[in-house]
Enzyme design. Structure first.
Site, short mmCIF file in Angstrom:
data_model
loop_
_atom_site.label_atom_id
_atom_site.label_comp_id
_atom_site.label_asym_id
_atom_site.label_seq_id
_atom_site.Cartn_x
_atom_site.Cartn_y
_atom_site.Cartn_z
CE LYS A 76 1.22 -21.21 -6.06
NZ LYS A 76 0.99 -22.53 -5.45
CG ASP A 121 -6.70 -22.12 -8.00
OD1 ASP A 121 -7.80 -22.29 -8.55
OD2 ASP A 121 -6.38 -22.65 -6.93
#
Length: 403
Positions: A76, A121
């Protein structure tokens, strides 16, 4: 469960998709990221696992280890900073901002009152918080009930304001959108929805760095199969589009794997359009516990993915332990809960000769896996694997010295 995608295409990469995601823009993003001191400038390793390949009965098994991409511990770190930089360049055309200078914090004074917000998340929010801290703007992160305190603390360490909401990931996405409207903040999300595609596109484009490194590291060796994690579909779309554009009609077969209870991409394949899961979305694979497919990602997955499959949580845990163990010829790897979906899916397919044949995997197959994260929740990792990440990394260090 496994299904073949009837819409999978072996034609050349379509121009309409190339206008959205392409190798040229991925290369530009990679150049910008090279100036961000949060990232490992050397990229991440591509390891061969010959013992595991022999055990599974395939010619070669290679795994891209994103755990060492940066201190953030996951892939990410490639998406959020690119999306933030491109957003700022679009919003402030009157300022002479340069991408390199933005990530180095050169314009912090001008951006100190600018605020970005996102639901997460865990890993995307952590990457966005780190990018915002480097740029010098404010960051608000919305967490749902199932995000661990450990992950919350990791995000807050980068100066982000945390907002907690009940429910699951989809509820946190809705809350982030509502807060953005109320306070005039900018949503930097890795999932798209109606009227919101530019930023998710930029996030996915950042993931092209992974594919570019793999192509360089694998040299002229071609993979026959690539296993990709599910989630909302962003990673899979970012990598699948790159490989499709590069290899054209000779692209590898691509399989998307996701949790049984968070099977939004599987359901999308059944429906023929971006859809929602029918499950609880509560999975140990936290980064893949997404209930609704990104419509933008689906534009790519609809025709680039050959098979969609689901796995059980226990399959992922077993794969984590397998990679942690290593062997004489296989490096021990710290792979988090979501990182191992591809390996877990491959193992399940090879347990059934019928399913393996359907996907076209045999003793001549060359398989690529993407280990998307390390122990981003160290306590969870230790509980699931039965060994700390530090212990595995110590054995990895000794293995690498020996080799």
């Amino acid at each position: 469960m496994l299904i073949a995608n009837p819409n999978a295409s072996r034609n050349t990469y379509p121009d309409d998709l190339k206008a959205i995601l392409n190798i040229q823009t991925a290369a530009e993003s990679r150049t910008w990221l090279a100036n961000w001191n949060t990232l490992n400038r050397a990229g991440t390793p591509l390891f061969s696992l010959p013992d595991l390949a022999a055990h599974l009965g395939v010619a070669e098994l290679m795994i891209k280890d994103e755990s060492s991409r940066s201190q953030l511990g996951s892939f990410k770190a490639l998406g959020a900073p690119i999306a933030l930089v491109r957003l700022i360049l679009r919003l402030f055309p009157e300022h002479p901002f340069e991408p390199r200078g933005l990530l180095m914090g050169d314009y912090g004074d001008a951006l100190k009152d600018f605020t970005v917000i996102s639901a997460t998340d865990g890993n995307h929010g952590r990457a966005l918080a780190a990018a915002a801290q480097s740029v010098g703007c404010r960051c608000v992160i919305v967490l749902h009930a199932n995000v661990s305190i450990e992950r919350e603390q990791a995000i807050a360490a980068y100066g982000a304001q945390i907002v907690r909401v009940p429910g699951n990931y989809d509820e946190s996405v809705e809350e982030a959108a509502a807060l953005a409207v109320e306070h005039n903040w900018q949503v930097v999300s890795d999932t798209s929805y109606e009227g919101y595609e530019d930023i998710p596109r930029d996030v996915m484009q950042g993931y092209g760095t992974i594919a570019a490194e793999i192509v360089e590291q694998a040299s002229d060796q071609a993979f026959t199969h690539v296993f990709l994690q599910g989630g909302v579909g962003g990673l899979a779309a970012g990598l699948a589009s790159y490989f499709w554009e590069l290899y054209g009609t000779a692209r590898p077969a691509m399989i998307v794997v996701e949790p049984q209870q968070a099977d939004c991409l599987f359901q999308s394949a059944l429906a023929g359009h971006a859809s929602k899961t029918q499950g609880s979305v509560d999975s140990v694979m936290a980064g893949l516990a997404c209930g609704e497919t990104s419509p933008l990602a689906w534009k790519f997955l609809h025709t680039s993915i050959d098979h969609f499959m689901t796995i059980e949580d226990e399959d992922a845990v077993n794969a984590m332990r397998m990679l942690a163990q290593g062997s004489d010829r296989d490096v021990p790897l710290v792979a988090g809960e979501s990182a191992v979906a591809g390996l877990a899916g491959l193992i399940q397919l090879l347990k059934s000769p019928h399913l393996a044949a359907e996907v076209g995997i045999d003793e001549s197959s060359r398989i690529l896996l993407i280990s998307t994260e390390g122990a981003t929740a160290p306590a969870v990792y230790s509980e699931l694997v039965g060994e700390t990440a530090q212990s595995v990394l110590k054995r990895q260090h000794l293995w690498l010295q020996r080799k």
